[in-house]
Design a protein around this motif. Sequence first.
Motif, PDB file in Angstrom:
ATOM      1  N   VAL A  15     -54.466 -85.538 -48.202  1.00 38.41           N
ATOM      2  CA  VAL A  15     -54.172 -84.291 -47.502  1.00 38.41           C
ATOM      3  C   VAL A  15     -53.115 -84.610 -46.455  1.00 38.41           C
ATOM      4  N   TYR A  16     -52.265 -83.634 -46.143  1.00 38.01           N
ATOM      5  CA  TYR A  16     -51.170 -83.902 -45.223  1.00 38.01           C
ATOM      6  C   TYR A  16     -50.795 -82.643 -44.470  1.00 38.01           C
ATOM      7  N   ASP A  17     -50.124 -82.845 -43.348  1.00 35.25           N
ATOM      8  CA  ASP A  17     -49.599 -81.756 -42.525  1.00 35.25           C
ATOM      9  C   ASP A  17     -48.255 -82.207 -41.979  1.00 35.25           C
ATOM     10  N   ILE A  18     -47.170 -81.505 -42.367  1.00 37.12           N
ATOM     11  CA  ILE A  18     -45.813 -81.859 -41.935  1.00 37.12           C
ATOM     12  C   ILE A  18     -45.242 -80.710 -41.114  1.00 37.12           C
ATOM     13  N   ARG A  19     -44.573 -81.050 -40.041  1.00 36.55           N
ATOM     14  CA  ARG A  19     -43.888 -80.051 -39.218  1.00 36.55           C
ATOM     15  C   ARG A  19     -42.471 -80.549 -38.939  1.00 36.55           C
ATOM     16  N   ARG A  20     -41.497 -79.726 -39.327  1.00 30.27           N
ATOM     17  CA  ARG A  20     -40.085 -80.030 -39.070  1.00 30.27           C
ATOM     18  C   ARG A  20     -39.571 -79.047 -38.027  1.00 30.27           C
ATOM     19  N   SER A  21     -39.062 -79.553 -36.938  1.00 30.32           N
ATOM     20  CA  SER A  21     -38.600 -78.726 -35.818  1.00 30.32           C
ATOM     21  C   SER A  21     -37.101 -78.908 -35.610  1.00 30.32           C
ATOM     22  N   ASP A  22     -36.527 -78.014 -34.787  1.00 30.33           N
ATOM     23  CA  ASP A  22     -35.111 -78.089 -34.417  1.00 30.33           C
ATOM     24  C   ASP A  22     -34.204 -77.917 -35.633  1.00 30.33           C
ATOM     25  N   ILE A  23     -34.521 -76.955 -36.509  1.00 30.04           N
ATOM     26  CA  ILE A  23     -33.645 -76.686 -37.640  1.00 30.04           C
ATOM     27  C   ILE A  23     -32.762 -75.487 -37.311  1.00 30.04           C
ATOM     28  N   LEU A  24     -31.630 -75.424 -37.962  1.00 32.15           N
ATOM     29  CA  LEU A  24     -30.605 -74.444 -37.627  1.00 32.15           C
ATOM     30  C   LEU A  24     -31.056 -73.037 -38.001  1.00 32.15           C
ATOM     31  N   THR A  25     -30.908 -72.116 -37.066  1.00 27.59           N
ATOM     32  CA  THR A  25     -31.263 -70.723 -37.318  1.00 27.59           C
ATOM     33  C   THR A  25     -30.270 -69.810 -36.611  1.00 27.59           C
ATOM     34  N   GLN A  26     -30.115 -68.601 -37.124  1.00 28.33           N
ATOM     35  CA  GLN A  26     -29.228 -67.620 -36.513  1.00 28.33           C
ATOM     36  C   GLN A  26     -29.988 -66.876 -35.417  1.00 28.33           C
ATOM     37  N   VAL A  27     -29.435 -66.858 -34.217  1.00 29.67           N
ATOM     38  CA  VAL A  27     -30.097 -66.183 -33.101  1.00 29.67           C
ATOM     39  C   VAL A  27     -29.344 -64.937 -32.648  1.00 29.67           C
ATOM     40  N   ALA A  28     -28.107 -64.754 -33.116  1.00 28.46           N
ATOM     41  CA  ALA A  28     -27.329 -63.544 -32.855  1.00 28.46           C
ATOM     42  C   ALA A  28     -26.314 -63.412 -33.983  1.00 28.46           C
ATOM     43  N   ILE A  29     -25.553 -62.321 -33.970  1.00 30.67           N
ATOM     44  CA  ILE A  29     -24.631 -62.060 -35.071  1.00 30.67           C
ATOM     45  C   ILE A  29     -23.685 -63.228 -35.296  1.00 30.67           C
ATOM     46  N   ASP A  30     -23.196 -63.824 -34.210  1.00 23.87           N
ATOM     47  CA  ASP A  30     -22.237 -64.915 -34.336  1.00 23.87           C
ATOM     48  C   ASP A  30     -22.713 -66.179 -33.637  1.00 23.87           C
ATOM     49  N   THR A  31     -24.015 -66.342 -33.482  1.00 26.17           N
ATOM     50  CA  THR A  31     -24.545 -67.499 -32.747  1.00 26.17           C
ATOM     51  C   THR A  31     -25.652 -68.187 -33.537  1.00 26.17           C
ATOM     52  N   LEU A  32     -25.542 -69.515 -33.652  1.00 29.26           N
ATOM     53  CA  LEU A  32     -26.568 -70.333 -34.287  1.00 29.26           C
ATOM     54  C   LEU A  32     -27.201 -71.241 -33.238  1.00 29.26           C
ATOM     55  N   ASN A  33     -28.457 -71.565 -33.460  1.00 29.26           N
ATOM     56  CA  ASN A  33     -29.144 -72.492 -32.564  1.00 29.26           C
ATOM     57  C   ASN A  33     -30.147 -73.299 -33.379  1.00 29.26           C
ATOM     58  N   ASN A  34     -30.621 -74.372 -32.775  1.00 27.00           N
ATOM     59  CA  ASN A  34     -31.546 -75.257 -33.495  1.00 27.00           C
ATOM     60  C   ASN A  34     -32.969 -75.058 -32.985  1.00 27.00           C
ATOM     61  N   VAL A  35     -33.494 -73.857 -33.176  1.00 25.09           N
ATOM     62  CA  VAL A  35     -34.830 -73.543 -32.679  1.00 25.09           C
ATOM     63  C   VAL A  35     -35.808 -73.234 -33.818  1.00 25.09           C
ATOM     64  N   GLY A  36     -35.320 -73.324 -35.047  1.00 25.62           N
ATOM     65  CA  GLY A  36     -36.181 -72.993 -36.173  1.00 25.62           C
ATOM     66  C   GLY A  36     -37.190 -74.085 -36.484  1.00 25.62           C
ATOM     67  N   LYS A  37     -38.209 -73.715 -37.264  1.00 21.68           N
ATOM     68  CA  LYS A  37     -39.254 -74.658 -37.653  1.00 21.68           C
ATOM     69  C   LYS A  37     -39.638 -74.423 -39.104  1.00 21.68           C
ATOM     70  N   GLN A  38     -40.200 -75.460 -39.700  1.00 22.29           N
ATOM     71  CA  GLN A  38     -40.717 -75.375 -41.057  1.00 22.29           C
ATOM     72  C   GLN A  38     -41.987 -76.210 -41.121  1.00 22.29           C
ATOM     73  N   THR A  39     -43.054 -75.640 -41.665  1.00 16.64           N
ATOM     74  CA  THR A  39     -44.317 -76.371 -41.757  1.00 16.64           C
ATOM     75  C   THR A  39     -44.745 -76.474 -43.210  1.00 16.64           C
ATOM     76  N   SER A  40     -45.515 -77.499 -43.492  1.00 19.19           N
ATOM     77  CA  SER A  40     -46.007 -77.723 -44.840  1.00 19.19           C
ATOM     78  C   SER A  40     -47.317 -78.489 -44.748  1.00 19.19           C
ATOM     79  N   ARG A  41     -48.330 -77.964 -45.395  1.00 22.30           N
ATOM     80  CA  ARG A  41     -49.614 -78.669 -45.450  1.00 22.30           C
ATOM     81  C   ARG A  41     -50.204 -78.484 -46.840  1.00 22.30           C
TER      82      ARG A  41
END
Length: 739
Positions: free
Chosen positions: A565-591
């Motif tokens: 059994v496992y639990d993975i969390r990936r943080s600081d992935i690239l996401t769009q926060v405004a029409i022309d702005t990207l930031n690294n606040v996204g997350k992805q989880t997997s268990r």
Amino acid sequence: MTGFPILRLYRPSLAAIALCTSGLGYAQDTLPARPDGTAPDARTIKAGMGLTEEITVTGWRLRQLDTPVPTASRLNLSIRDTPATLDRIGADEILTRGFRTVEEATDSLPGIISGGAPGDPSLFSMRGFTGEQVMILHNGLYLGPANMINRPGNTFNIASIDVLKGPASVLYGQGAIGGVVNIVNKHPDFDGNTRQALASYGSFDTVSLGLGGNMVLSDTLAGRADVSYHRTDGYVDDAGSNSFNATGALLFQPASDLSVELSVDYLRDNLSTYYGTPLVSADFAADSIEGILSGADGRVIDRRMRFTNYNVNDDKAHSWQIWPRLVVNWSPSDAVTLSNTAYYFHAERQWINAENYVFNSDTNLIDRDRFFVFHNQDLVGDQGSATFRHTLFGLSNQLVVGFDYNHLDFVRSRGFPDGDSVDPLNPVRGSFGPIQKRVSPTRWDQIALFAEDSLDLTSRLKLVTGLRAERLYLTRENYGPDGAFQPAISFRRTYKPFNWRAGLVYDVAPHVTAYASYSTGKDPVGSNIFLVNAGQNFGLSSSRQFEAGIKADLLDGRGSLTAAVYDIRRSDILTQVAIDTLNNVGKQTSRGFELSGELKVSRNWAVTGSGTYVDAEYQDFIDPNYGIAASGNRPPNVPAWTGNVWTSVQHIGGLPLEAGGGVKYVGKRYGNTANDLVLKPYATGILYATYSLTPRLSLTARVNNVWGKTFVQWADIYYPAQVMLGEPRRAEASILARF
């Protein structure tokens, strides 16, 4: 050793010999594994037992839990003592199942599916992650991002494919989040002279040829050479492929404590240029294929377009590469081993294609793009380590410390000429058109220091730890179509990843081991390291994994079971926060959990099976490619459920006949981050029969996708208007000689 050898002096089928040396159902317990973790072959067993007749060793242990596998650790730990999930498929098992490419063979392992697209050769999905988050290694070395560097590869030249699940940055650096696929070449040994020849022919005018062998040249020198060729017309019109691979090595061992191996790997290939089948409106489709997908816009696959090629006539997906290596191992004492690997890798790749095929409802035409990209890659590196075996506070301990350095020069040239439109049912293929390059040279210098330690806290409890600290100095230059340097989008950047892992391994019973571990990983924000641009001025994404599991031999060695059994969390992935702005606040989880097991039902009947479940989702994420709010959605090409079952029966009716087959199940997936394109579950089957014409010559008949199932294998998010359909039913016959 947990198996029990039952030796039978008779003349078995060659497939039986192959199976007894593979992971399929019969493995050796009478002789130790080779230093690289591969099992000895039948000839070695015969010599070791002092026998002159062919034998079958039916002491059965598929997973070989006590076999060291270097992919998971530099400490020479066995699978049992490694606090992680490790799957392996060996050369003979690959041969028996008829897997001709690395992608096909890896796809057969628990919880793994693949993409099959020529733009991303050997693209895998495992533990909820895909693409660049699954690292591809060759003989334990990282050559670059998997989706740009790796090729499908011929399987005849390889000894095994090892898969380490979960973050592995502590071993191999940036980019290993979902797992690592390590492709291990065959290499020389002193077990004796062996040769093997393979020829097969199948549907779609598919031909595979292989010739290779090992030769003991003297008491101190052995050599090996393997050559393979594979070609097919493919199951889509005019989208064939071919591949030529030559590998060779010399092993010099002047003393038992010193070995020097010089090897070279050469590959030249032309990939299939099938980039997918377009989705069309239901109104246009005269014969839609039911049960393979559904979308919010109602688009379908028209059966009339199933095998149509929408690429241009002068399409290309070509590469060649050469890779010499020098490996030195020296043990000046029983307590110390020194190892060093020096290597150089050169590759040139070309893609010249129409790749996007978009059905236009207004015109009822397919709108095509144009895209070309050229790679010129030079990588030189050196990796060294020292292993110490000693006592620490009276406890048995192993420690390895080392360094990893490489320098990369990578020139990427690309362009996007104007496209055109063609008839969906009778496309005029046309030509690509003029090429005007935009050149982007990339350079890096990477230096890493690493350490691993295995401490026996008690006779039954082991602590396994590791760390890796590195510096990656990246330089990216960009030039316009006119060749002028573009300083605004050129940059230099330094990455400073640090990763570690710790795990406890406990022998619950003599043949039952439990483990728990924590590991971390790092990878580039938003894309692979070759595509990070000046605007993505962020650090690396961070990942961590908790994992616990059990590994056991059962029924006096007649079966084995592994579960995790496992639990993975990936943080600081690239996401769009405004029409022309990207930031690294996204997350992805997997268990999720993984379960696999094997059982020798009777003397001649073996069954293996696996099942996996993963619950993966995005958090705080807006897709930066399309602006889609995807928080709570499942990542594309990640099935919740997968399963495999395989069985084989030998000596049917007292004849030198073996038959078997397998089924792979892949559950529902999504084809985009919006999760409004649903890829339906599917199951495919393989059947085979092998008859031994002589003790050293066998004939095999095999059928893949035995039910002729039409299914969606993959949906590339960068080609949102099309999907990759899997291979239809394929029949083949092969002949194998060992001499």
